[in-house]
Design an enzyme around this catalytic site. Structure first.
Site, mmCIF file in Angstrom:
data_model
loop_
_atom_site.group_PDB
_atom_site.id
_atom_site.type_symbol
_atom_site.label_atom_id
_atom_site.label_comp_id
_atom_site.label_asym_id
_atom_site.label_seq_id
_atom_site.Cartn_x
_atom_site.Cartn_y
_atom_site.Cartn_z
ATOM 1 N N GLY A 131 0.776 -1.127 0.035
ATOM 2 C CA GLY A 131 0.091 -0.034 0.033
ATOM 3 C C GLY A 131 0.659 1.429 -0.007
ATOM 4 O O GLY A 131 0.188 2.405 -0.087
ATOM 5 N N TYR A 132 2.119 1.141 0.401
ATOM 6 C CA TYR A 132 3.017 2.486 0.230
ATOM 7 C C TYR A 132 3.155 3.001 -0.974
ATOM 8 O O TYR A 132 3.425 2.128 -1.953
ATOM 9 C CB TYR A 132 4.274 2.239 0.655
ATOM 10 C CG TYR A 132 4.417 1.674 2.171
ATOM 11 C CD1 TYR A 132 3.254 1.572 3.009
ATOM 12 C CD2 TYR A 132 5.566 1.202 2.726
ATOM 13 C CE1 TYR A 132 3.344 1.240 4.551
ATOM 14 C CE2 TYR A 132 5.501 0.786 4.119
ATOM 15 C CZ TYR A 132 4.691 0.743 4.923
ATOM 16 O OH TYR A 132 4.688 0.468 6.096
ATOM 17 N N SER A 133 2.876 4.090 -1.629
ATOM 18 C CA SER A 133 2.248 5.149 -0.593
ATOM 19 C C SER A 133 1.154 5.746 -1.436
ATOM 20 O O SER A 133 0.995 6.734 -1.823
ATOM 21 C CB SER A 133 3.267 6.317 -0.437
ATOM 22 O OG SER A 133 3.734 6.730 -1.753
ATOM 23 N N GLU A 180 4.041 2.110 -5.100
ATOM 24 C CA GLU A 180 5.103 2.964 -5.489
ATOM 25 C C GLU A 180 6.504 2.668 -4.936
ATOM 26 O O GLU A 180 7.730 2.677 -5.488
ATOM 27 C CB GLU A 180 5.063 4.428 -5.328
ATOM 28 C CG GLU A 180 3.904 5.050 -6.157
ATOM 29 C CD GLU A 180 2.492 4.687 -5.829
ATOM 30 O OE1 GLU A 180 1.345 4.964 -6.591
ATOM 31 O OE2 GLU A 180 2.189 4.141 -4.669
#
Length: 316
Positions: free
Chosen positions: A50-52, A62
Site C-alpha cells: 500500500g505504500y504510498s 510505488e
C-alpha cells in the site's frame, strides 16, 4: 548481527523503512538511500504493497516498484532481504485467501523478484476466518514465493489466535512481529505483545521507532512543523513531558558524541524482545545517525533516565 526469530534472515539492528520511496524520496534518491544502507551493513528493507497510496497522485505499490528498479539496476538481490505486507493496497484489501495470493504475486511483479523474504499480514481482517488467512500464507511458503511469515498491528488476543491456528494447521509460525513502539508510544507493545514475543522467540521489529520524526530532535517548537510531511504525526507528542524527553535524549547524545535519533534507537534496542528497530530516511545523509545505533552502548543510568522520561510521556 543476529538472525530473525527462527529464520535464517541475517538482521542488522536497523531495518530500513521503505515508506518514503515514491513519496518524500524520488527514485534516484531512494536508490542512493538503499545503497548507503547496504554499504553501512544493513540487511533488511521493509515496505508494504500500500505504500504510498495516501500521497497525491499515487495509487499504491510505488515503494515496491522503486525497490524493484533498484534491484534491477544494482544486481544486489542476494545481498538484502525484502519484507513487504498485504491487506492495505487499494486493489487488494483484506486477508481473504485469494486476495493474499493475488496481492503477493502483484508485489513480486513490482519488486521484480522471485521471492519475498518476509511477508506480513499488515492489519488484522476480522471479516476473514484466521484459518483462511493462515492457510493462504502457508501456501505461499510452500510454493516458494514467501520464505517467512510476519504479523503486524495485531492485538495480543488475535496474535495468540494466529499462533494457535498455525499450530493446529501445521502452518508456518510467524518469525516477526511489527508493532508500534517507541519512547513516546509503549502501550501497544507492553506488556502483552512483548510477553508473547519472549515466549515464542519471535523477533519484534517496531515501526514509528522515532515517533514519526519527533525523536530526531528536529521539532522543538510548533513552528518547526510547518510545511512538513510528517507534521500531523509529530504534533501529537508536543507536550512538556515530550519536550523534556527530547532534552534527556540530547544530553545523553552529547555524552556519547552522537545524534539524538541514534540514542532513541539505542534505547529501543535494549528493550525485551526487540530484534531490530525500523526507521526510514528521506535522504542518504540521514542514514549514518540511524545505523550508528548499533554501535552505541547505553549505561544503565542512561537507559533508566530515558525510561523515566518515557514513562512521563506515555503515562499522559
Amino acid at each position: 548481527m543476529t538472525t530473525l526469530g527462527g529464520s535464517d534472515i541475517e538482521l542488522h539492528p536497523l531495518v530500513l523503512g521503505g515508506n518514503t520511496f515514491g513519496w518524500t524520496s524520488d527514485e534516484a534518491t531512494s536508490h542512493r538511500i538503499i545503497d548507503a544502507y547496504l554499504d553501512g551493513g544493513g540487511t533488511l528493507i521493509d515496505t508494504a504493497d500500500g505504500y504510498s497510496a495516501w500521497a497525491p497522485g499515487n495509487s499504491g505499490g510505488e515503494s515496491e516498484r522503486t525497490i524493484g528498479s533498484w534491484l534491477r539496476a544494482s544486481g544486489r538481490r542476494d545481498s538484502v532481504a525484502i519484507a513487504t505486507k498485504v491487506s492495505r493496497h487499494p486493489e487488494f484489501p483484506g486477508l481473504g485467501g485469494a486476495n493474499v495470493k493475488a496481492a503477493a504475486e502483484a508485489s513480486l511483479r513490482r519488486l521484480g523478484t522471485d521471492r519475498i523474504d518476509l511477508y506480513y499480514a499488515h492489519f488484522d481482517d476480522p471479516d476473514t476466518p484466521l484459518e483462511e488467512t493462515v492457510a493462504a500464507f502457508a501456501a505461499l511458503v510452500k510454493e516458494g514465493k514467501v520464505r517467512y511469515v510476519g504479523v503486524s498491528n495485531y492485538s495480543p488476543e488475535r496474535l495468540r489466535e494466529w499462533l494457535e491456528t498455525a499450530e493446529r494447521l501445521g502452518a508456518d509460525l510467524p518469525v516477526a512481529l511489527q508493532p508500534h513502539y517507541s519512547l513516546v508510544h509503549r502501550e501497544t507493545y507492553e506488556p502483552e505483545l512483548r510477553d508473547i514475543v519472549l515466549r515464542t522467540g519471535m523477533g519484534a521489529l517496531p515501526y514509528y521507532a522515532l515517533g514519526g520524526g519527533f525523536l530526531t530532535g528536529k521539532y522543538r517548537t510548533r513552528a518547526d512543523l510547518e510545511g512538513r510531511a510528517r507534521g500531523t504525526t509529530v504534533e501529537r507528542y508536543f507536550s512538556d513531558a515530550g519536550l523534556a524527553l527530547v532534552d534527556v535524549l540530547a544530553e545523553i547524545a552529547d555524552a556519547h558524541s552522537a545524534e539524538i535519533p541514534t540514542i532513541a534507537l539505542a534505547w529501543l534496542l535494549t528493550r525485551p524482545g526487540i530484534a531490530a528497530a525500523l526507521a526510514s530516511a528521506s535522504r542518504p545523509e540521514q542514514l549514518p545517525s540511524l545505523l550508528a545505533a548499533a554501535d552505541v552502548t547505553l549505561a544503565d543510568d542512561e537507559t533508566a533516565a530515558l525510561t523515566r522520561a518515557s514513562d512521563a510521556v506515555t503515562a499522559g
